[in-house]
Every structure is written in C-alpha cells, then in structure tokens.
Design a protein around this motif. Structure first.
Motif, PDB file in Angstrom:
ATOM      1  N   PRO A   1       0.833  -1.205   0.000  1.00 36.74           N
ATOM      2  CA  PRO A   1       0.000   0.000   0.000  1.00 36.74           C
ATOM      3  C   PRO A   1       0.867   1.254   0.000  1.00 36.74           C
ATOM      4  CG  PRO A   1       0.091  -0.930   2.204  1.00 36.74           C
ATOM      5  CD  PRO A   1       0.805  -1.895   1.306  1.00 36.74           C
ATOM      6  N   VAL A   2       0.395   2.318  -0.654  1.00 35.92           N
ATOM      7  CA  VAL A   2       1.135   3.583  -0.668  1.00 35.92           C
ATOM      8  C   VAL A   2       0.173   4.747  -0.452  1.00 35.92           C
ATOM      9  CG1 VAL A   2       3.040   2.829  -2.128  1.00 35.92           C
ATOM     10  CG2 VAL A   2       0.975   3.754  -3.183  1.00 35.92           C
ATOM     11  N   SER A   3       0.705   5.798   0.144  1.00 31.02           N
ATOM     12  CA  SER A   3      -0.036   7.048   0.276  1.00 31.02           C
ATOM     13  C   SER A   3       0.408   7.970  -0.845  1.00 31.02           C
ATOM     14  CB  SER A   3       0.273   7.682   1.635  1.00 31.02           C
ATOM     15  OG  SER A   3       1.602   8.162   1.668  1.00 31.02           O
ATOM     16  N   ASP A   4      -0.024   9.227  -0.791  1.00 34.46           N
ATOM     17  CA  ASP A   4       0.422  10.188  -1.797  1.00 34.46           C
ATOM     18  C   ASP A   4       1.734  10.870  -1.385  1.00 34.46           C
ATOM     19  OD1 ASP A   4      -0.480  11.763   0.241  1.00 34.46           O
ATOM     20  OD2 ASP A   4      -2.003  12.818  -0.922  1.00 34.46           O
TER      21      ASP A   4
ATOM     22  N   GLY B   1       3.199  12.631 -10.461  1.00 34.82           N
ATOM     23  CA  GLY B   1       2.051  12.200 -11.236  1.00 34.82           C
ATOM     24  C   GLY B   1       1.455  10.889 -10.750  1.00 34.82           C
ATOM     25  N   LYS B   2       0.667  10.291 -11.588  1.00 35.14           N
ATOM     26  CA  LYS B   2      -0.072   9.083 -11.257  1.00 35.14           C
ATOM     27  C   LYS B   2       0.873   7.919 -10.976  1.00 35.14           C
ATOM     28  CE  LYS B   2      -3.753   6.127 -13.120  1.00 35.14           C
ATOM     29  NZ  LYS B   2      -4.620   5.865 -14.307  1.00 35.14           N
ATOM     30  N   LEU B   3       0.476   7.060 -10.045  1.00 35.95           N
ATOM     31  CA  LEU B   3       1.276   5.883  -9.712  1.00 35.95           C
ATOM     32  C   LEU B   3       1.394   4.981 -10.941  1.00 35.95           C
ATOM     33  CD1 LEU B   3       2.566   4.434  -7.181  1.00 35.95           C
ATOM     34  CD2 LEU B   3       0.459   3.074  -7.114  1.00 35.95           C
ATOM     35  N   PRO B   4       2.627   4.580 -11.299  1.00 37.97           N
ATOM     36  CA  PRO B   4       2.782   3.688 -12.448  1.00 37.97           C
ATOM     37  C   PRO B   4       2.091   2.340 -12.219  1.00 37.97           C
ATOM     38  CG  PRO B   4       4.886   4.653 -11.806  1.00 37.97           C
ATOM     39  CD  PRO B   4       3.907   4.970 -10.713  1.00 37.97           C
ATOM     40  N   ARG B   5       1.715   1.704 -13.326  1.00 34.83           N
ATOM     41  CA  ARG B   5       1.064   0.394 -13.223  1.00 34.83           C
ATOM     42  C   ARG B   5       1.998  -0.605 -12.565  1.00 34.83           C
ATOM     43  NH1 ARG B   5       0.590  -4.154 -16.441  1.00 34.83           N
ATOM     44  NH2 ARG B   5       2.030  -3.248 -17.974  1.00 34.83           N
ATOM     45  N   LYS B   6       3.306  -0.508 -12.855  1.00 35.82           N
ATOM     46  CA  LYS B   6       4.307  -1.371 -12.242  1.00 35.82           C
ATOM     47  C   LYS B   6       5.521  -0.538 -11.830  1.00 35.82           C
ATOM     48  CE  LYS B   6       3.385  -5.828 -14.524  1.00 35.82           C
ATOM     49  NZ  LYS B   6       4.006  -6.916 -15.331  1.00 35.82           N
TER      50      LYS B   6
ATOM     51  N   HIS C   1       6.996   8.341  -4.847  1.00 33.28           N
ATOM     52  CA  HIS C   1       5.614   8.585  -5.269  1.00 33.28           C
ATOM     53  C   HIS C   1       5.073   9.784  -4.492  1.00 33.28           C
ATOM     54  CE1 HIS C   1       1.554   8.027  -6.620  1.00 33.28           C
ATOM     55  NE2 HIS C   1       1.104   7.745  -5.401  1.00 33.28           N
ATOM     56  N   LYS C   2       5.106  10.926  -5.130  1.00 31.73           N
ATOM     57  CA  LYS C   2       4.524  12.158  -4.581  1.00 31.73           C
ATOM     58  C   LYS C   2       3.763  12.822  -5.728  1.00 31.73           C
ATOM     59  CE  LYS C   2       8.380  13.045  -1.338  1.00 31.73           C
ATOM     60  NZ  LYS C   2       7.773  13.125   0.001  1.00 31.73           N
ATOM     61  N   PRO C   3       2.529  12.424  -5.945  1.00 23.99           N
ATOM     62  CA  PRO C   3       1.772  12.945  -7.093  1.00 23.99           C
ATOM     63  C   PRO C   3       1.744  14.466  -7.152  1.00 23.99           C
ATOM     64  CG  PRO C   3       0.564  11.195  -5.995  1.00 23.99           C
ATOM     65  CD  PRO C   3       1.746  11.485  -5.147  1.00 23.99           C
ATOM     66  N   ASN C   4       1.706  15.096  -5.979  1.00 21.97           N
ATOM     67  CA  ASN C   4       1.627  16.556  -5.924  1.00 21.97           C
ATOM     68  C   ASN C   4       2.971  17.211  -5.626  1.00 21.97           C
ATOM     69  OD1 ASN C   4      -1.266  16.450  -6.254  1.00 21.97           O
ATOM     70  ND2 ASN C   4      -1.367  15.788  -4.105  1.00 21.97           N
ATOM     71  N   GLY C   5       4.015  16.402  -5.510  1.00 21.64           N
ATOM     72  CA  GLY C   5       5.330  16.926  -5.185  1.00 21.64           C
ATOM     73  C   GLY C   5       5.466  17.261  -3.714  1.00 21.64           C
ATOM     74  N   SER C   6       6.604  17.818  -3.357  1.00 21.90           N
ATOM     75  CA  SER C   6       6.877  18.203  -1.968  1.00 21.90           C
ATOM     76  C   SER C   6       6.175  19.522  -1.633  1.00 21.90           C
ATOM     77  CB  SER C   6       8.383  18.394  -1.761  1.00 21.90           C
ATOM     78  OG  SER C   6       9.077  17.205  -1.946  1.00 21.90           O
ATOM     79  N   PRO C   7       5.920  19.754  -0.342  1.00 19.75           N
ATOM     80  CA  PRO C   7       5.430  21.079   0.061  1.00 19.75           C
ATOM     81  C   PRO C   7       6.438  22.148  -0.357  1.00 19.75           C
ATOM     82  CG  PRO C   7       5.294  19.520   1.878  1.00 19.75           C
ATOM     83  CD  PRO C   7       6.089  18.852   0.803  1.00 19.75           C
ATOM     84  N   LYS C   8       5.995  23.352  -0.549  1.00 19.79           N
ATOM     85  CA  LYS C   8       6.881  24.439  -0.949  1.00 19.79           C
ATOM     86  C   LYS C   8       7.804  24.812   0.201  1.00 19.79           C
ATOM     87  CE  LYS C   8       6.970  29.044  -3.019  1.00 19.79           C
ATOM     88  NZ  LYS C   8       6.164  30.198  -3.501  1.00 19.79           N
ATOM     89  N   THR C   9       9.100  24.799  -0.068  1.00 14.72           N
ATOM     90  CA  THR C   9      10.111  25.144   0.930  1.00 14.72           C
ATOM     91  C   THR C   9      11.173  26.016   0.265  1.00 14.72           C
ATOM     92  OG1 THR C   9      11.244  23.054   0.449  1.00 14.72           O
ATOM     93  CG2 THR C   9       9.817  23.094   2.381  1.00 14.72           C
TER      94      THR C   9
END
Length: 521
Positions: free
Chosen positions: A67-70, A115-120, A98-106
């Motif tokens: 399992p993974v989070s964003d 982006g979207k999690l790859p199929r594999k 896996h950071k679909p939205n990227g890191s917080p702004k720093t």
C-alpha cells in the motif's frame, strides 16, 4: 477478527498517511543492465521491498504488492549477491518516489510532482560475485558551508581516495552540507570522484528548516538521495540507515532532538523479520545514541531500538555529528539485552573541526578535532558477521594511529610535573597502552580524561602569534576519551632518549609510535 484487522489498518494508514493506492511490481535479474525486464530475465524470489513502514518479500516470480499514500517511497532492500544500479553520480538507485503533488513548498526545492502511480514499479538487480569479506568507506560530516569548503573537502579528502580499490561502497553519516542545501549537488560531484557506489545519511544540517512537521524535513534530501530510511545487505551484513533527527523538536517545537518516529521503528521491526539472527546488523545514523552532554537523544527511543535488536548478538552502530571520535559500549546495565556489549562508534569527521586550523601545503585547513583526533575517515573491513575498523588520518600514512606529546627537555635527576601523553585516536578506556624508554621494560600508561595538550599547544599559537596566521582558529579543546599519560624518568644519562609506545587494538593488531626527549644538567 474484522475489528482487529480494521484497527491494524488504521494504525498502518496513520503511519503512511491515508492509503490511496497499491504499488505493484517485480524485482528481477537485469542481466543486460538495460533497466527493463526482458523476456528471459527472471524475477527474484524472497527479496524484501518496503514502503518505508511495511516490508514484504517477493513471491516465486519476483512480484510484490504494497500500500502507498500520496507521500511515499517504495524501495528494494538489496539482497546479498546482487547490486543495485547507480546513476551517473554513483548514487544507488534502489527506490521510486511517489509524490503525485510533489513536496510542500520550501526554501530549497524538494521533489517535483511525480504524477499518477505507475502500473508497475519494477527493480532490476545485477547478479554479482559478492564475497562475505568486503570493505566499506565511512565519512563523517563533510559539512561544507560554502563552495570554498566543498573544494577543501574535495582536495583534502576525496583526492587521496580517487580510484580506491577493493572497497564495495561508501557511506556518509549526515551533515553532507552545512544548512545550504544548494550545496548538495557540489557535494555529490565531489564524492562521485571516489568512484564507488555512495550511500548517504540525513544530518541536522541537511534539513528543510521551514517545515512544521518532521516528516517533511527531508524533502530536499529525498529529491537528491532518495529515502532517509532504508536498508541493504552485503554478504552476511545487514545495513539499516535511519534519520535520527527529530525536527522540530517535539518537546517545544524549537531546534531538533535525536530520536525516531514511530513509523521508523515500525520499519526496523518489519525489516528485521527477514534478517537471519546470525547476521551482523550495522545501524547508521547521524546523532550518536551515546552523546553524554545535555539531553541530545531520546533515551526511550534508544531503548526501543535496543529492544528490537534483542535477538541479534552481532551488532554495530555508527554516527558522526559531534566532530570528535569516540567508542562506546552498551551493556545490560544500559538497556542492552545481549551478554556481548553493543559497540557504538562515533566516527571522526572529514571536515575535522569545521575546516579550521592552519593551512597545509595544498592550502587546505588541517582541522584537527577538539579531542585531538586529526580529520580523516574510516574503513570497516567485514568478514562474515565480524568486523574490524581502521581510522585513516587524511594526508598521512596508514600507521599513524596515535600522537605522542612529551617535553622536549628535562633536567637530570630532578622531579618534574611534566608528563608523557599519548592520544590513541581509536582508543577507549578498555584499551591498554604501554611505553618504554631506550628499549627498557614496558610499563603501563594511565588512562585519563583530559584535554589533549598537543591540540592545546596548536590552538594557543593563534593567541601568541604576533602576526596574522592563515586559516581560522579552531574550537576550544574538550575532554578526550582516548588519552593516556605516564611519568618520564629523569635519572638518566645526559643526551637524547627514545620513547616507544605500543597498543594492541581490540582486533588484535599492534600499533606503535616513537618520540624522544633530552636530559640535560
């Protein structure tokens, strides 16, 4: 049963964030090293893969599911007998961010949106002939604050190691830079020149300080090096790398504190499930678990770590941070569970005393540390589940393992308060040093906790000089944990008398050094 499973799920999701997806893939033998699984390249069974908390083994076809989070990093735990690919900078590529939205702004840039999690998410490993006898190279605190100090690091440390042979990989124990994370890339380019795969630990000067939660303090580190918590195997040694810098300090929100989050300790617990009990466990982090002054480390977290290691008799932990060198041994009275004490090695730094001191012939600061340890690095030689450590002073020969401080001249037949001092850089109070004069009988030296007089003499040269000196004055001396002293005889003939010192280290190797003093009427 459903209630129990629901509770476990909530706990897991709490550690990872809200689980949004499932990562799937294959760990396979990338025979042709082209980065993709070709038809004849088989999956590898029983390889550990982790999302930073959970650890699973691949099935008979090399497949895994997690399992993974964003906000997750999937990484493979390199098995013995295989190598992970490295990029153009010799950084091991064993992970997928896996950071679909990227890191917080720093202030310093983190991970761009993935982006979207790859199929594999597949991991190709290269089969290699991997001996149970191998060597690793260890750096403590390169910590350049400027481009000039990156050049000091490259010239004073890396240059003499370029093309090093018979070393499997390198590892830097945090404070890769000094707060300016834009120096990560110059540091990477300098370390690349050693020419071997290079792993890295997060230090307190490698953080994103403009965050409010510890889990976001390593975003720029992740963008450059991957996960701050990971593991890998070589021979019969299992390495666990951990970020032990809690920032902001959970007690008051100010500064940092040494310790671990619950998800990190869960990772260690889950990881160790698949490590044979007779293997050597080597833990690497930045802040020492044994630093004696103040309250730098959460002792309860250290105990939780020790509890997880209770069934492993062969262990070693590494740290840096303090810019001194120190050996500590934890026994049962200190919360360790095994009869054999746990060895914690606080490694001397490649920046020494923060690039201070006189300049050498190459224009690089000598930078001896406050406890009298010259700047340098360590080699750890592994043989099965055993190890031997050798500290190498930068710019000096391998056999330079101690510094002798003795008076130049003593008056014949007169009592004196002057003493012979020896700083044995890798020593601890468990070691026994001996000395003799003019080839006489060997006598035992007295272990002492004092400031190294040789370091102090060099330090106070800055105060006594009547001209400006190149370089920068070093830090004030501090108590050394590897210092011995003895009386020098004066009832000798006039002239020069030879001093010999020897020690047999904990690995059975004997080290010697010589000096001399004069007797005059």
């Amino acid at each position: 049963m459903k209630k129990v499973l629901f509770t476990l799920g909530v706990c897991l999701f709490g550690m990872l964030g809200v689980a949004q997806d499932t990562a799937k893939g294959v760990v396979y033998q990338d025979i042709n090293k082209n980065g993709k699984q070709d038809r004849r390249e088989k999956g590898i069974e029983n390889v550990a893969v982790t999302n930073g908390v959970e650890v699973v083994l691949t099935d008979k076809n090399g497949k895994y599911s997690l399992p993974v989070s964003d906000d997750a990093i999937i990484s493979v735990i390199k098995p013995s007998g295989y190598q992970v690919p490295v990029d153009a900078n010799n950084l091991p590529q064993f992970f997928y961010i896996h950071k679909p939205n990227g890191s917080p702004k720093t202030k310093f840039k983190g991970v761009a949106p993935t982006g979207k999690l790859p199929r594999k998410i597949n991991f190709g490993l290269f089969p290699i002939e991997e001996s149970e006898r191998f060597t690793s190279l260890i750096f403590g605190d390169p910590q350049p604050y400027t481009e000039e100090e990156v050049a000091f690091f490259a010239e004073g440390i890396v240059k003499e190691l370029e093309g090093v042979e018979n070393v499997s990989f390198g590892l830097s124990l945090g404070d890769l830079v000094g707060d300016n994370l834009d120096l990560f890339n110059p540091y990477i380019l300098a370390t690349k020149r050693v020419g071997i795969p290079w792993y890295n630990v997060l230090g307190n000067h490698d953080l994103n300080f403009d965050v409010k939660e510890d889990k976001y303090s390593d975003e720029t580190f992740e963008a450059h090096f991957g996960p701050a918590n990971y593991a890998y195997n070589v021979g019969k040694v299992h390495f666990i790398v951990l970020d032990d810098v809690l920032y902001p300090d959970p007690r008051d929100g100010k500064g940092y504190w040494g310790g671990f989050r619950d998800d990190q300790l869960a990772f260690v617990k889950n990881d160790l499930k698949y490590v044979p009990k007779d293997h050597l466990i080597v833990l690497a982090f930045h802040i020492p678990i044994s630093e004696p002054k103040g309250d730098p480390f959460n002792d309860a977290h250290r105990q939780r770590l020790f509890d997880l290691l209770k069934d492993y008799p062969n262990t070693l932990s590494l740290s840096a941070h303090t810019h001194i060198q120190r050996q500590d041994f934890f026994d049962k009275s200190m919360g360790w569970h095994q009869d054999k004490p746990h060895h914690h090695y606080n490694v001397g730094t490649t920046s020494g005393d923060w690039y201070s001191g006189k300049l050498n012939k190459d224009g690089v600061p000598i930078s001896t540390m406050r406890d009298g340890t010259p700047k340098g690095y360590a080699f750890i030689h592994f043989d099965g589940n055993q190890y031997r450590i050798a500290y190498k002073v930068a710019g000096n020969s391998d056999d330079y393992q101690m510094e002798i401080f003795a008076p130049k001249v003593l008056k014949k037949d007169k009592r004196t308060r002057s003493r012979l001092y020896v700083n044995y850089f890798m020593g601890s109070e468990n070691d026994k040093l001996y000395y003799r004069i003019d080839g006489g009988d060997w006598k035992k030296m007295h272990y002492t906790r004092e400031q190294d007089p040789a370091y102090e003499v060099g330090l106070y040269e800055w105060e006594t000089s009547t001209t400006l000196m190149e370089g920068r004055r070093g830090s004030n001396a501090m108590e050394s944990t590897h210092l011995w002293k003895a009386k020098l005889p004066t009832k000798l003939n006039e002239g020069t008398h030879k001093i010999e010192v020897k020690v047999t280290d904990r690995y059975g190797k004997t080290h010697t050094a010589t000096s001399s003093y004069k007797i005059l009427k």
